[in-house]
Scaffold this motif. Structure first.
Motif, short mmCIF file in Angstrom:
data_model
loop_
_atom_site.label_atom_id
_atom_site.label_comp_id
_atom_site.label_asym_id
_atom_site.label_seq_id
_atom_site.Cartn_x
_atom_site.Cartn_y
_atom_site.Cartn_z
N PRO A 192 -7.57 -6.55 -9.74
CA PRO A 192 -8.82 -5.95 -10.27
C PRO A 192 -8.53 -4.91 -11.35
N THR A 193 -9.45 -4.78 -12.27
CA THR A 193 -9.45 -3.73 -13.27
C THR A 193 -10.75 -2.96 -13.16
N ALA A 212 -5.48 -7.79 0.08
CA ALA A 212 -6.10 -6.48 0.26
C ALA A 212 -5.18 -5.37 -0.23
N GLU A 213 -3.86 -5.53 -0.04
CA GLU A 213 -2.90 -4.54 -0.57
C GLU A 213 -3.00 -4.45 -2.08
N THR A 227 -4.29 -1.12 -3.99
CA THR A 227 -3.30 -0.54 -4.91
C THR A 227 -3.87 -0.37 -6.31
N SER A 228 -4.69 -1.32 -6.73
CA SER A 228 -5.30 -1.20 -8.06
C SER A 228 -6.23 0.01 -8.14
N LEU A 229 -6.91 0.31 -7.05
CA LEU A 229 -7.77 1.50 -7.04
C LEU A 229 -6.96 2.78 -7.13
N GLU A 281 2.17 7.49 -3.15
CA GLU A 281 3.16 6.73 -3.91
C GLU A 281 2.46 5.95 -5.01
N GLY A 282 2.92 6.13 -6.24
CA GLY A 282 2.42 5.35 -7.36
C GLY A 282 1.08 5.78 -7.87
N GLY A 283 0.57 6.96 -7.49
CA GLY A 283 -0.74 7.39 -7.97
C GLY A 283 -0.86 8.89 -7.98
#
Length: 686
Positions: A485-486, A507-508, A512-514, A640-642
């Motif tokens: 998703p974007t 779902a991961e 994660t995109s959010l 992590e990552g955000g």
């Protein structure tokens, strides 16, 4: 032998006025007594003199007089009501001295003492209530004000009008076809003071409630009177008309007869919208073959009245319940070029069906032609319209700012992808609900094609009121793992309900995109997601614990608690009580609760004995480390990552495996309505 005193006191005849019940507002025979009665706050009055040795009876004792039937009226607040008084006993009346007015001593008004009568046996009166329980009021919350009433009456008219509109909306409960209590509240506010009179009535007549049906006739008679002779111009206050067709326009209202909507429109020159609806329009999932045509249909006098008065409509609804879809499309093509419809900004289309495949192309062409005639159209809603397809979406006007697709069975994700690639740059709101064939594959291009999107809602719960009860979506997968998703950067609200038909790996990717898009979503203020995962309960618990906590850390706003010194309520002598706040798993925050009164104020209580000195000491240490309170007391670790977005007022994430139903139950639905009887128990046994 001298006669007894009782015999000597029986010479004065009994006056008939002694047997009447006298209220607080009635005048006594003596002017002096009238003055004392007006100053007393008594519910009833008895003019017979009483001996001081008699035992006064309770005010609520049942009367044995058949004329009152044992009725007792309660005294509430400062209102004084009349209490029943027993009829006098002739023997006792004869034994009571009756001094003349000149010899009667003056005395201050005292509490009335009803006459003591002998109770009759309950067996002698069939059906009589043996005892009556005194009325007990519930423990209403006491509002402790500061003692200072702001000068609300000095506010400008427009501000008061806006306050009353927001506080009273909605005036009607359309599901029950009844008025809400806010109607009576507005009337009471209008009578409160002169400054509130016009704005409160303007809020009431802004969209007047026309139910029950005879109220519409009353409104029409009021508007027919010369407005200059009334307290205000009521006809200029009406801006919207919401008319339930069945009870108001089809049937007679007693002696009033049939209601003429055209006459009402002629007397509302500032009308902006007319909404003609059916009570079953709120029911989702009715199949087209179960939708019954209404006896009422669109009438020419209604449109003539709108055009005659020079009204420019801003909102309108076309409902296929009142006219077949084929004829309704032709009527739209005929009416939209008129001046009254040229200013339409909001249009709702309900129950446009595609039952006849042979005329489908003609209906689609007519619908697109009618929509092209509206140059200012900004909001378009399709409700339970199987006529909507990918061809119609691709040819919708470019002026749309809001699009709602609700229970449209001929929509697929590829159709929506084509639409947003053509017209998505102008969209600010996109709402997709109960569309059986529509999954979320289009979300891959949502961020690039809808850069101005502010509200994104999608509800994947399905409704079917037919005998099939098919509540499952008709697509294989909600998303596949490769569909990332974007998210548009201007999003302010995300609401995704009943996300299902996916696995934990997909779902991961979704969550994660959010998290990765959090630094760009600076305008996001509300995030609500409910997802269904069909995996093992241990894996689901691990997934839920990780992602709910992570999303709350990233998006949830964390502000300092309010300053207890800045308050509008009157300060009380409070004893601070420590409490523990859990904002997310693994994090504890400690605060001071000053809303609980001390033992001296609230009576016996053991809550103050349970305070934790350790937590209070920890609170003071954290306050010292904060360096003046400029940062939050709760420390959050970087995900992590955000990065931390921290601007959302609402973050509501739900992950479970419950099968979606139209009615969700919780623990409150299974509690007993009756009290347990242990409300007075303080926790200590003898």
């Amino acid at each position: 032998m001298a006669p007894s005193s009782s015999r000597s006191r029986s010479t004065r005849p009994m006056r008939s006025s002694r047997t009447k019940v006298q209220t607080y507002h009635e005048e006594s025979s003596s002017q002096d007594e009238s003055t004392s009665l007006r100053g007393s706050r008594r519910a009833s009055l008895s003019l017979r003199s009483r001996s001081t040795t008699r035992m006064p009876q309770s005010y609520r004792e049942d009367s044995t007089d058949a004329s009152f039937d044992g009725a007792v009226e309660d005294q509430e607040s400062d209102e004084l009501v009349t209490a029943p008084i027993d009829a006098p006993n002739p023997e006792a009346e004869s034994a009571t001295p009756r001094p003349s007015n000149s010899q009667r001593p003056r005395r201050a008004a005292t509490t009335p003492k009803p006459k003591q009568t002998k109770r009759s046996k309950p067996s002698s009166q069939v059906g009589r209530v043996l005892s009556k329980r005194a009325k007990t009021d519930g423990d209403d919350p006491v509002f402790l004000g500061s003692g200072v009433i702001p000068p609300w009456q000095t506010l400008p008219y427009q501000i008061l009008l806006d306050i009353f509109l927001r506080a009273s909306h909605p005036l009607l409960d359309e599901s029950r076809s009844a008025r809400n209590d806010s109607v009576k509240w507005l009337v009471n506010v209008a009578l409160l003071c002169r400054s509130f009179h016009e704005p409160a009535l303007a809020a009431l007549y802004h969209c007047p409630p026309l139910l029950p049906a005879y109220k519409s006739h009353v409104l029409l008679s009021l508007l027919a009177r010369p407005q200059e002779s009334l307290s205000m111009n009521y006809s200029s206050k009406i801006k919207h008309l919401h008319v339930e067709v069945e009870p108001v326009l089809i049937y007679k209202s007693g002696p009033y007869g049939y209601f003429d909507l055209a006459q009402l429109i002629e007397k509302t020159p500032r009308l902006q919208s007319v909404r003609l609806y059916h009570k079953d329009d709120n029911t989702v999932g009715i199949p087209p073959w179960h939708i019954v045509q209404s006896k009422w249909t669109y009438l020419e006098p209604v449109f003539s009245a709108i055009e005659k008065c020079g009204i420019t409509l801003r909102s309108w609804e076309w409902n296929s319940r009142f006219l077949e879809t084929d004829d309704l499309v032709e009527l739209m093509v005929e009416m939209h070029p008129q001046r009254a419809f040229q200013g339409l900004r909001e249009l709702k289309l309900l129950h446009f069906d595609n039952s006849d495949e042979e005329t489908s192309a003609a209906k689609e062409a007519g619908l697109l032609e009618a929509l092209d005639m509206l140059p200012d159209l900004q909001r378009l809603d399709f409700i339970e319209s199987s006529l909507v397809s990918g061809e119609i979406l691709a040819r919708l006007p470019n002026t749309l700012r809001s699009l709602t697709l609700n229970n449209c069975d001929r929509l697929w994700s590829s159709d929506l992808t084509a639409y947003i690639s053509l017209h998505g740059s102008n969209l600010q709101e996109l709402s997709l609900s109960h569309n059986r064939h529509l999954n979320m594959s289009f979300i891959q291009t949502l961020g690039q094609c809808c850069e101005n999107l502010e509200v994104f809602k999608m509800d994947l719960s399905m409704h079917d009121a037919s005998s099939y009860h098919d509540v499952e979506p008709h697509f294989e997968d909600l998303l596949v793992q490769t569909e990332v998703p974007t998210w548009p950067v201007k999003l302010q609200e995300i609401e995704l309900t009943q996300l299902r038909k996916w696995d934990d790996a997909t779902a991961e990717v979704f969550f994660t995109s959010l998290v990765n898009a959090a630094p760009q979503l600076r305008d996001l203020r509300r995030l609500t997601i409910s997802a269904i995962l069909k995996i093992g309960w241990r894996d689901r618990a691990t997934f839920r614990e990780r992602w709910i906590g992570l999303l709350e850390k990233v998006f949830l706003r964390r502000s300092m608690p309010p300053d207890p010194n800045l308050r509008s309520l009157r300060k009380r002598s409070l004893k601070p009580t420590t409490f523990i706040t859990r904002n997310d798993p693994g994090e504890l925050g400690v605060g001071i609760d000053d809303s609980r009164p001390s033992t001296a104020d609230s009576g016996p209580s053991t809550s103050s004995k349970r305070q934790s000195t350790r937590l209070a000491h920890q609170k003071s240490n954290e306050t010292d480390d904060a360096g003046g309170g400029g940062s939050s007391l709760v420390e959050t670790s970087q995900p992590e990552g955000g990065k931390i977005q921290g601007m959302c007022d609402i973050v509501n994430i739900r992950i479970d495996n419950q099968r979606p139903t139209e009615l969700q139950f919780n623990e409150n639905d299974f509690l007993d309505d009756e009290l347990s009887g242990d409300e007075d128990w303080d926790g200590d046994d003898f």
